[in-house]
Design an enzyme around this catalytic site. Structure first.
Site, PDB file in Angstrom:
ATOM      1  N   GLY A 107     -33.009  40.329  34.677  1.00 55.83           N
ATOM      2  CA  GLY A 107     -32.165  41.081  35.613  1.00 55.83           C
ATOM      3  C   GLY A 107     -31.549  42.302  34.947  1.00 55.83           C
ATOM      4  N   ASN A 147     -36.119  33.219  37.481  1.00 58.83           N
ATOM      5  CA  ASN A 147     -36.995  32.812  38.595  1.00 58.83           C
ATOM      6  C   ASN A 147     -37.475  34.033  39.392  1.00 58.83           C
ATOM      7  OD1 ASN A 147     -34.806  33.585  40.096  1.00 58.83           O
ATOM      8  ND2 ASN A 147     -34.678  31.710  41.320  1.00 58.83           N
ATOM      9  N   SER A 175     -16.624  37.835  37.038  1.00 63.59           N
ATOM     10  CA  SER A 175     -16.466  39.095  37.749  1.00 63.59           C
ATOM     11  C   SER A 175     -15.007  39.374  38.081  1.00 63.59           C
ATOM     12  CB  SER A 175     -17.283  39.012  39.044  1.00 63.59           C
ATOM     13  OG  SER A 175     -16.880  40.014  39.936  1.00 63.59           O
ATOM     14  N   TYR A 181     -19.187  34.326  46.949  1.00 63.99           N
ATOM     15  CA  TYR A 181     -19.589  34.785  45.608  1.00 63.99           C
ATOM     16  C   TYR A 181     -18.417  34.621  44.639  1.00 63.99           C
ATOM     17  CZ  TYR A 181     -20.430  38.067  41.778  1.00 63.99           C
ATOM     18  OH  TYR A 181     -20.560  38.643  40.530  1.00 63.99           O
ATOM     19  N   LYS A 196     -17.611  32.027  41.313  1.00 61.84           N
ATOM     20  CA  LYS A 196     -17.226  32.426  39.945  1.00 61.84           C
ATOM     21  C   LYS A 196     -15.953  31.682  39.517  1.00 61.84           C
ATOM     22  CE  LYS A 196     -20.461  35.500  39.047  1.00 61.84           C
ATOM     23  NZ  LYS A 196     -21.515  35.225  38.079  1.00 61.84           N
ATOM     24  N   TYR A 242     -16.499  40.990  34.283  1.00 67.54           N
ATOM     25  CA  TYR A 242     -16.979  42.372  34.362  1.00 67.54           C
ATOM     26  C   TYR A 242     -16.286  43.102  35.507  1.00 67.54           C
ATOM     27  CZ  TYR A 242     -21.200  40.069  32.368  1.00 67.54           C
ATOM     28  OH  TYR A 242     -22.096  39.323  31.662  1.00 67.54           O
ATOM     29  N   PHE A 243     -16.022  44.384  35.294  1.00 65.15           N
ATOM     30  CA  PHE A 243     -15.569  45.233  36.396  1.00 65.15           C
ATOM     31  C   PHE A 243     -16.834  45.845  37.021  1.00 65.15           C
ATOM     32  CE2 PHE A 243     -10.997  44.915  36.853  1.00 65.15           C
ATOM     33  CZ  PHE A 243     -10.803  43.892  35.934  1.00 65.15           C
TER      34      PHE A 243
HETATM   35  P1  NAD Z   1     -29.369  40.658  38.623  1.00 61.85           P
HETATM   36  O1  NAD Z   1     -29.582  40.131  39.989  1.00 61.85           O
HETATM   37  O2  NAD Z   1     -29.957  41.959  38.260  1.00 61.85           O
HETATM   38  O3  NAD Z   1     -29.855  39.579  37.543  1.00 61.85           O
HETATM   39  C1  NAD Z   1     -29.776  38.205  37.751  1.00 61.85           C
HETATM   40  C2  NAD Z   1     -31.081  37.604  37.308  1.00 61.85           C
HETATM   41  O4  NAD Z   1     -31.020  36.192  37.530  1.00 61.85           O
HETATM   42  C3  NAD Z   1     -32.272  38.131  38.103  1.00 61.85           C
HETATM   43  O5  NAD Z   1     -33.317  38.457  37.226  1.00 61.85           O
HETATM   44  C4  NAD Z   1     -32.669  36.955  39.002  1.00 61.85           C
HETATM   45  O6  NAD Z   1     -34.045  36.939  39.287  1.00 61.85           O
HETATM   46  C5  NAD Z   1     -32.217  35.787  38.163  1.00 61.85           C
HETATM   47  N1  NAD Z   1     -31.907  34.578  38.930  1.00 61.85           N
HETATM   48  C6  NAD Z   1     -31.247  34.489  40.104  1.00 61.85           C
HETATM   49  N2  NAD Z   1     -31.176  33.218  40.508  1.00 61.85           N
HETATM   50  C7  NAD Z   1     -31.808  32.475  39.560  1.00 61.85           C
HETATM   51  C8  NAD Z   1     -32.078  31.087  39.410  1.00 61.85           C
HETATM   52  N3  NAD Z   1     -31.707  30.202  40.340  1.00 61.85           N
HETATM   53  N4  NAD Z   1     -32.741  30.670  38.310  1.00 61.85           N
HETATM   54  C9  NAD Z   1     -33.152  31.568  37.365  1.00 61.85           C
HETATM   55  N5  NAD Z   1     -32.934  32.887  37.472  1.00 61.85           N
HETATM   56  C10 NAD Z   1     -32.274  33.328  38.548  1.00 61.85           C
HETATM   57  O7  NAD Z   1     -27.780  40.661  38.381  1.00 61.85           O
HETATM   58  P2  NAD Z   1     -26.959  41.339  37.206  1.00 61.85           P
HETATM   59  O8  NAD Z   1     -26.316  42.570  37.737  1.00 61.85           O
HETATM   60  O9  NAD Z   1     -27.792  41.404  35.998  1.00 61.85           O
HETATM   61  O10 NAD Z   1     -25.814  40.249  37.034  1.00 61.85           O
HETATM   62  C11 NAD Z   1     -25.912  39.226  36.062  1.00 61.85           C
HETATM   63  C12 NAD Z   1     -24.691  38.338  36.180  1.00 61.85           C
HETATM   64  O11 NAD Z   1     -23.504  39.131  36.056  1.00 61.85           O
HETATM   65  C13 NAD Z   1     -24.576  37.616  37.521  1.00 61.85           C
HETATM   66  O12 NAD Z   1     -24.074  36.322  37.293  1.00 61.85           O
HETATM   67  C14 NAD Z   1     -23.543  38.427  38.276  1.00 61.85           C
HETATM   68  O13 NAD Z   1     -22.810  37.668  39.197  1.00 61.85           O
HETATM   69  C15 NAD Z   1     -22.644  38.890  37.147  1.00 61.85           C
HETATM   70  N6  NAD Z   1     -21.915  40.108  37.496  1.00 61.85           N
HETATM   71  C16 NAD Z   1     -22.629  41.225  37.792  1.00 61.85           C
HETATM   72  C17 NAD Z   1     -21.928  42.384  38.160  1.00 61.85           C
HETATM   73  C18 NAD Z   1     -22.681  43.641  38.508  1.00 61.85           C
HETATM   74  O14 NAD Z   1     -22.088  44.519  39.130  1.00 61.85           O
HETATM   75  N7  NAD Z   1     -23.931  43.786  38.145  1.00 61.85           N
HETATM   76  C19 NAD Z   1     -20.543  42.383  38.199  1.00 61.85           C
HETATM   77  C20 NAD Z   1     -19.856  41.210  37.884  1.00 61.85           C
HETATM   78  C21 NAD Z   1     -20.555  40.075  37.513  1.00 61.85           C
HETATM   79  C1  UD1 Z   2     -17.983  44.654  44.084  1.00 60.53           C
HETATM   80  C2  UD1 Z   2     -17.139  43.564  43.453  1.00 60.53           C
HETATM   81  C3  UD1 Z   2     -17.405  43.448  41.997  1.00 60.53           C
HETATM   82  C4  UD1 Z   2     -18.880  43.320  41.725  1.00 60.53           C
HETATM   83  C5  UD1 Z   2     -19.596  44.506  42.378  1.00 60.53           C
HETATM   84  C6  UD1 Z   2     -21.092  44.409  42.151  1.00 60.53           C
HETATM   85  C7  UD1 Z   2     -15.005  43.309  44.669  1.00 60.53           C
HETATM   86  C8  UD1 Z   2     -13.530  43.456  44.630  1.00 60.53           C
HETATM   87  N1  UD1 Z   2     -15.725  43.808  43.635  1.00 60.53           N
HETATM   88  O1  UD1 Z   2     -17.584  45.859  43.572  1.00 60.53           O
HETATM   89  O2  UD1 Z   2     -16.770  42.299  41.461  1.00 60.53           O
HETATM   90  O3  UD1 Z   2     -19.036  43.398  40.346  1.00 60.53           O
HETATM   91  O4  UD1 Z   2     -19.333  44.511  43.778  1.00 60.53           O
HETATM   92  O5  UD1 Z   2     -21.665  43.440  42.969  1.00 60.53           O
HETATM   93  O6  UD1 Z   2     -15.505  42.779  45.609  1.00 60.53           O
HETATM   94  N2  UD1 Z   2     -19.012  52.772  48.044  1.00 60.53           N
HETATM   95  C9  UD1 Z   2     -19.281  53.827  48.894  1.00 60.53           C
HETATM   96  N3  UD1 Z   2     -20.541  53.960  49.357  1.00 60.53           N
HETATM   97  C10 UD1 Z   2     -21.551  53.109  49.027  1.00 60.53           C
HETATM   98  C11 UD1 Z   2     -21.264  52.024  48.156  1.00 60.53           C
HETATM   99  C12 UD1 Z   2     -19.987  51.881  47.684  1.00 60.53           C
HETATM  100  O7  UD1 Z   2     -18.402  54.606  49.222  1.00 60.53           O
HETATM  101  O8  UD1 Z   2     -22.668  53.298  49.503  1.00 60.53           O
HETATM  102  C13 UD1 Z   2     -17.665  52.651  47.479  1.00 60.53           C
HETATM  103  C14 UD1 Z   2     -16.978  51.345  47.782  1.00 60.53           C
HETATM  104  O9  UD1 Z   2     -16.233  51.423  48.985  1.00 60.53           O
HETATM  105  C15 UD1 Z   2     -16.080  51.200  46.538  1.00 60.53           C
HETATM  106  C16 UD1 Z   2     -16.901  51.854  45.432  1.00 60.53           C
HETATM  107  O10 UD1 Z   2     -17.810  52.700  46.073  1.00 60.53           O
HETATM  108  O11 UD1 Z   2     -14.908  51.936  46.700  1.00 60.53           O
HETATM  109  C17 UD1 Z   2     -17.675  50.862  44.579  1.00 60.53           C
HETATM  110  O12 UD1 Z   2     -18.401  50.009  45.434  1.00 60.53           O
HETATM  111  P1  UD1 Z   2     -19.566  49.034  44.870  1.00 60.53           P
HETATM  112  O13 UD1 Z   2     -20.409  49.782  43.915  1.00 60.53           O
HETATM  113  O14 UD1 Z   2     -20.220  48.434  46.066  1.00 60.53           O
HETATM  114  O15 UD1 Z   2     -18.812  47.928  44.036  1.00 60.53           O
HETATM  115  P2  UD1 Z   2     -17.468  47.120  44.443  1.00 60.53           P
HETATM  116  O16 UD1 Z   2     -17.481  46.798  45.878  1.00 60.53           O
HETATM  117  O17 UD1 Z   2     -16.319  47.807  43.857  1.00 60.53           O
END
Ligand code: NAD
Ligand code: UD1
Length: 332
Positions: free
Chosen positions: A9, A31, A123, A148, A152, A176-177
Site C-alpha cells: 500500500g 491481499n 490515525s 473507521y 482504530k 498519523y495526521f
Molecule cells: P493503503 O490502502 O494504501 O494500504 C493498505 C494496504 O493494506 C493495501 O495494500 C491493501 O491492499 C492492504 N490490505 C487491506 N486489507 C487487507 C487485509 N485484510 N489483509 C492484507 N492486506 C490488506 O493505505 P495506507 O494509506 O498505506 O494506510 C496504511 C495504514 O495507515 C492503514 O491502517 C490506515 O488506516 C493508516 N492511516 C493512513 C492514513 C492516510 O492518510 N494514508 C492516515 C492515518 C492512518
Molecule cells: C481524513 C481523516 C484522517 C485520515 C485521512 C485520510 C478526519 C478528521 N481525518 O482526513 O484521519 O488520515 O482522512 O483517509 O476524519 N478537501 C477538499 N476537496 C477534496 C478533498 C478534500 O476541499 O476534494 C478538503 C477537506 O474538506 C479537508 C482537506 O481538504 O479540509 C483534507 O481532506 P482529506 O485529504 O480528505 O483528509 P481529511 O478529511 O482531513
C-alpha cells in the site's frame, strides 16, 4: 526479519523501501484489495534488493500461521487495513472485520510465536471531536462517529491490553495526521483511483481525469475560511517509524507501550495547498466551492513535541518539497 502487513500500500511500500535502505530484512504480506502487485517490483527496483512477498489476508489465520512458522519474524509493522472514513459509514462490517479482527488474529499469532515488537498505524481521526488545538497524545479518547475511527480506537485498546497481558510484547502506536507526497522516483505513491483525499484529487485534476477540484467549504472558522489540516510528507512519516523501532530497541528492557503523534505540527488551509501547487506549476488550477463534507472539521493539527523529544524525530520536508514530490505521481 520485519513483517510488513499491507506492505504494497501507500505507506507500507514507502516503509519497505526505507527499511531495506537501512539494511533490514523484510517480508511483505498484502491481499491487494487496495494495491497493485507491481508495487512489489517497484519496491525491489528502488531499493535494489529482492523482497519476499506473500499474498495473504490478515484474517486468514491458517496462512498467517504458516508465514510466522516459516520465517524468523522479530517485528511487525502493521499497515494493512481499510482507511476511508466515508467508505466506513457504507461498509462498517468490513472495517470492523479487516481492521479489528485482522489485528486480533495478527496479535494472537505474534503471541504464539513470541514476536515481540509491533508498530501500528493509527490515525488523528480518533481525536475527532476535540476542539482545543493542537491535538496531543494525552487527550482522552471518546467513541468517535465513523466506523473507521472506532476501529482504530478499539485496536489501540486491544494493543494496550495485549501489552499488559504479555510482558514481552512491545507496542508503538503512531497516530498519523495527513500523510501526503510520494517517493521521488514516482514509482510508488497513493492509489488515487479509490481515494477522495485532497492531494490525490489535485493529481487527478492535473491528469485531466476530473474537470476541476472541489473545495468542500470556504466558510470555516479558520484564518482564511478554508479547511486546515496537518499535511506530513510520507518520508518524514516513515522516518518516524524507524525512530520508533530504534526507541523500542534502545529501551528494550523497560519499554512496554506508548503512543506518538506524527504530523508536521503545522496547519495549512486547502487554499494554501492549491496556491502552493499553482506556484510550483506556474499556472492557475480550476476549483469549485462546494458545501462542507459530512463530519469535516474546520481545523486541526498535531502537537509533535512528544515524538521530537522522545524519539529524536523531526519532520524535515517543506510544503514546496511535498508539492514537488506529489507531482511525481502525475501521468505523462
Ligand atoms: P493503503 O490502502 O494504501 O494500504 C493498505 C494496504 O493494506 C493495501 O495494500 C491493501 O491492499 C492492504 N490490505 C487491506 N486489507 C487487507 C487485509 N485484510 N489483509 C492484507 N492486506 C490488506 O493505505 P495506507 O494509506 O498505506 O494506510 C496504511 C495504514 O495507515 C492503514 O491502517 C490506515 O488506516 C493508516 N492511516 C493512513 C492514513 C492516510 O492518510 N494514508 C492516515 C492515518 C492512518
Ligand atoms: C481524513 C481523516 C484522517 C485520515 C485521512 C485520510 C478526519 C478528521 N481525518 O482526513 O484521519 O488520515 O482522512 O483517509 O476524519 N478537501 C477538499 N476537496 C477534496 C478533498 C478534500 O476541499 O476534494 C478538503 C477537506 O474538506 C479537508 C482537506 O481538504 O479540509 C483534507 O481532506 P482529506 O485529504 O480528505 O483528509 P481529511 O478529511 O482531513
Amino acid at each position: 526479519m520485519i513483517l510488513l502487513t499491507g506492505g504494497c500500500g501507500y505507506l507500507g511500500s514507502h516503509c519497505a523501501v526505507e527499511l531495506l535502505n537501512n539494511g533490514y530484512e523484510i517480508i511483505i504480506i498484502d491481499n491487494f484489495s487496495n494495491s497493485d502487485k507491481n508495487i512489489h517490483k517497484h519496491i525491489e527496483y528502488i531499493a535494489k534488493k529482492k523482497v519476499k512477498l506473500i499474498e495473504c489476508d490478515i484474517r486468514d489465520r491458517k496462512k498467517l500461521d504458516d508465514i510466522f512458522f516459516n520465517n524468523k519474524i522479530e517485528s511487525v509493522f502493521h499497515f494493512a487495513g481499510l482507511k476511508s472514513i466515508s467508505d466506513s459509514f457504507n461498509k462498517p462490517k468490513d472495517y470492523y472485520s479487516v481492521n479489528i479482527i485482522g489485528t486480533a488474529v495478527l496479535l494472537e499469532l505474534m503471541v504464539k510465536y513470541c514476536v515481540s515488537k509491533i508498530i501500528f498505524s493509527s490515525s488523528a481521526t480518533i481525536y475527532s471531536d476535540y476542539s482545543k488545538l493542537p491535538w496531543h497524545e494525552k487527550i482522552e479518547l471518546k467513541i468517535p462517529e465513523s466506523p473507521y475511527a472506532q476501529s482504530k480506537v478499539i485496536i489501540e485498546k486491544l494493543l494496550k491490553n495485549f501489552s499488559l497481558n504479555h510482558n514481552f510484547l512491545k507496542v508503538a502506536i503512531l497516530r498519523y495526521f495527513n500523510p501526503v507526497g510520494a517517493h521521488h522516483s514516482g514509482l510508488i505513491g497513493e492509489n488515487s483511483t479509490n481515494s477522495t483525499n485532497l492531494f490525490p484529487e489535485i493529481i487527478k485534476y492535473l491528469n485531466n481525469e476530473i474537470p476541476h477540484i472541489n473545495i468542500y467549504g470556504n466558510n470555516f472558522d479558520t484564518h482564511d475560511g478554508y479547511g486546515v489540516r496537518d499535511y506530513i510528507h510520507v518520508s518524514d512519516l516513515i522516518n518516524g517509524h524507524i525512530e520508533a523501532l530504534n526507541f523500542i530497541l534502545k529501551h528494550n528492557k523497560t519499554y512496554n507501550y506508548d503512543v506518538w503523534n506524527l504530523g508536521s505540527g503545522k496547519g495549512r488551509s486547502v487554499l494554501e495547498i492549491i496556491n502552493a501547487f499553482e506556484k510550483k506549476l506556474n499556472r492557475k488550477l480550476k476549483y469549485v466551492i462546494k458545501p462542507r463534507r459530512k463530519g469535516d472539521l474546520g481545523q486541526y493539527w498535531a502537537d509533535i513535541n512528544k515524538a521530537k523529544r522522545e524519539l529524536g524525530w523531526d519532520p524535515k520536508k517543506t510544503l514546496n518539497e511535498i508539492v514537488e514530490d506529489s507531482l511525481m505521481n502525475l501521468k505523462e
